[in-house]
Design a protein around this motif. Structure first.
Motif, short mmCIF file in Angstrom:
data_model
loop_
_atom_site.label_atom_id
_atom_site.label_comp_id
_atom_site.label_asym_id
_atom_site.label_seq_id
_atom_site.Cartn_x
_atom_site.Cartn_y
_atom_site.Cartn_z
N ALA B 120 0.84 -1.20 0.00
CA ALA B 120 0.00 0.00 0.00
C ALA B 120 0.88 1.25 0.00
O ALA B 120 0.58 2.23 -0.69
N ARG B 121 1.98 1.20 0.77
CA ARG B 121 2.86 2.36 0.84
C ARG B 121 3.52 2.60 -0.52
O ARG B 121 3.58 3.74 -0.99
N ALA B 122 3.95 1.52 -1.14
CA ALA B 122 4.60 1.65 -2.45
C ALA B 122 3.63 2.24 -3.47
O ALA B 122 3.98 3.14 -4.24
N ARG B 123 2.40 1.74 -3.44
CA ARG B 123 1.40 2.23 -4.38
C ARG B 123 1.11 3.71 -4.12
O ARG B 123 1.07 4.53 -5.05
N ALA B 124 0.95 4.04 -2.83
CA ALA B 124 0.64 5.43 -2.46
C ALA B 124 1.79 6.36 -2.87
O ALA B 124 1.55 7.44 -3.44
N MET B 125 3.02 5.93 -2.61
CA MET B 125 4.17 6.77 -2.98
C MET B 125 4.21 6.97 -4.48
O MET B 125 4.53 8.05 -4.97
N GLY B 126 3.87 5.90 -5.23
CA GLY B 126 3.85 6.01 -6.68
C GLY B 126 2.90 7.11 -7.15
O GLY B 126 3.26 7.92 -8.03
N HIS B 127 1.72 7.13 -6.56
CA HIS B 127 0.74 8.13 -7.00
C HIS B 127 1.05 9.52 -6.46
O HIS B 127 0.76 10.52 -7.11
N LEU B 128 1.67 9.58 -5.26
CA LEU B 128 2.08 10.89 -4.75
C LEU B 128 3.18 11.46 -5.64
O LEU B 128 3.25 12.67 -5.88
N GLU B 129 4.03 10.56 -6.11
CA GLU B 129 5.07 10.94 -7.07
C GLU B 129 4.43 11.54 -8.32
O GLU B 129 4.85 12.57 -8.85
N ARG B 130 3.39 10.86 -8.76
CA ARG B 130 2.70 11.25 -9.98
C ARG B 130 2.10 12.65 -9.87
O ARG B 130 2.01 13.37 -10.86
N VAL B 131 1.66 13.02 -8.66
CA VAL B 131 1.14 14.38 -8.48
C VAL B 131 2.22 15.32 -7.90
O VAL B 131 1.92 16.39 -7.40
#
Lengths: 216, 255
Positions: B120-131
């Protein structure tokens, strides 16, 4: 024989205070668990649940605590439940606490902005998660000062257990007053004991309130 | 752009009342997969209500709503299933204030997709990166600017891997200097091909990404056209038979 109000007598009062604290803690924990259920029922979608919780709260807020304690103590045995006075008083205080805490937390739940629930639901979260993860942490934070305020009242409310013959701080004071004939000194000591229990709670509550104001 | 598969969203004869007030009048709308729709119209025209019906934050009294070919049940029993494929971004961000940006993004995937903390953290970081907010992952919403909060809200929606994103006036609560960063993020999402319905008055955004601009008034769809046509044709939205109490928010947006 008349005794002095000396150290052994003071110790007897402090012994009673131990039960005051235990009684308060038990009533708060049990009443809190029940109160949470009442608060959730009060904010439920179902009209019957809301109505039931409202009536429940009104009963406990609209009648004196002493009458509630009498009701449990003398009423439950009529239903065939033999209770010792400890259990009866704990149940009575817990029911009383559940009514008040239910209403305090209902207010907290409703003070959480509707957008929070919408955002949680829009993510696909179910009722359980919406409540546990999103609404209750915020609602309890909002309600914390009022909750601690009620806890202080509950501590003082346990004094009524003396009338059912339970030897907590106040009853211990009565006994010591009877054998020393120094009611003023004894009850001053009893009062100080309650004060010593409640003051830290009040200070804590005030500090929480200040911190919440700063954050808000 | 007719496709063989079911359209992403289909509304058939949808009507809705708030008490006696009819806020949606017999709305028909089909949104294809990958399509970007901009919904505009004066306040109170029903555009927010319309998209809130799609993920059943509002109930409709008449008509059918299908999301990916699945009909929203009248009793709301499948609302949670549908919401898991439909992300929503709100005007007021609605981030959870007691959680960090990262925790905001991790909650729903953990509870619903039941994935582990690390994933979940990896996925969340991915999307935070994206924004473009990976650096702010550990901050609480109160420590972020409005524009940053809204981008976190977008990342939070993306973490559920939605097929459809609904935007309810995502820049209306922002200070002017923050509008651009949010719009830029939305343009990037549009380029990635996600289906979007966006309620907004940002006509520059509509021009840049919309396949269709839809104009609503009083609960009705009055116009639906590709942006180049929408902004050049004589507007139905000034129909004389519709007395207009408030000034037209689209003025000045037309060339």
């Amino acid at each position: 024989m008349i005794r002095e109000f000396g150290f052994p007598e003071l110790l007897f009062v402090l012994e009673g205070a131990r039960w005051t604290i235990l009684l308060s803690a038990l009533a708060f924990v049990c009443g809190g668990a029940l109160g949470l259920a009442v608060a959730l029922a009060r904010t439920a979608r179902s009209r019957e649940l809301r109505w039931g919780a409202t009536v429940y709260i009104q009963i406990f807020q609209g009648t004196p605590l002493l009458i509630q304690l009498f009701f449990v103590f003398f009423g439950l045995p009529l239903l065939g439940l033999q209770l010792n006075v400890w259990l009866a008083v704990t149940i009575g205080l817990a029911l009383h606490a559940s009514g008040y805490l239910g209403e305090i937390w209902r207010g907290g739940i409703q003070a959480v902005p509707a957008g929070q629930v919408e955002a949680a639901r829009a993510l696909g979260l179910g009722y359980r998660s919406v409540m546990i993860d999103v609404v209750l942490p915020q609602a309890l934070r909002i309600s914390l000062p009022a909750t601690v305020g009620f806890l202080v009242n509950l501590v003082k409310g346990t004094a009524l257990a003396a009338l059912l013959g339970l030897t907590e701080a106040t009853r211990a004071g009565q006994l010591m007053s009877n054998i020393t004939f120094e009611p003023l000194r004894v009850y001053s000591a009893v009062g100080l004991v309650y004060f010593a229990i409640c003051l830290p709670l009040t200070l804590w509550s005030a500090r929480l309130e200040r911190r919440l104001l700063r954050r808000g | 752009m007719e496709q063989s598969a079911a359209p992403a969203i289909r509304l058939e004869h949808v009507s809705k009342w708030f008490g006696k007030l009819k806020v949606l009048q017999d709305v028909d709308l089909t949104v294809n997969r990958g399509e970007h729709i901009v919904l505009c119209g004066p306040s109170g025209s029903g555009k927010s209500t319309l998209i809130r019906c799609i993920n059943r934050l509002e109930e409709v009294q008449e008509g059918r709503i299908l999301v990916d070919g699945v009909e929203l049940r009248g009793d709301g029993r499948n609302a949670e299933d549908i919401r898991r494929h439909v992300g929503m971004v709100f005007q007021q961000f609605n981030l959870f204030p007691h959680m960090t940006a990262l925790e905001n993004c991790m909650l729903a995937p953990r509870r619903i997709h039941r994935i582990g903390k690390d994933e979940a953290r990896a996925r969340a970081m991915g999307h935070l990166e994206r924004v473009h907010l990976a650096d702010h992952a550990q901050k609480y919403p109160a420590q972020l600017s409005g524009g940053q909060q809204q981008r976190v809200a977008i990342a939070r929606a993306l973490c559920m891997n939605p097929d459809i994103l609904l935007f309810d006036e995502p820049t209306s609560a922002l200070d002017p200097e923050m509008v651009k960063e949010v719009l830029d993020t939305m343009v990037e999402l549009a380029d990635a091909g996600i289906t979007m319905i966006c309620v907004t008055h940002e006509m520059g955004f509509a021009r840049a990404v919309a396949h269709r601009v839809i104009f609503m008034d009083r609960g009705e769809i009055l116009e639906s056209a590709p942006p180049e046509e929408f902004f050049s044709a004589p507007p139905a939205r000034t129909r004389p038979d519709l007395p207009r109490p408030d000034p037209q928010p689209l003025r000045g947006a037309s060339p």
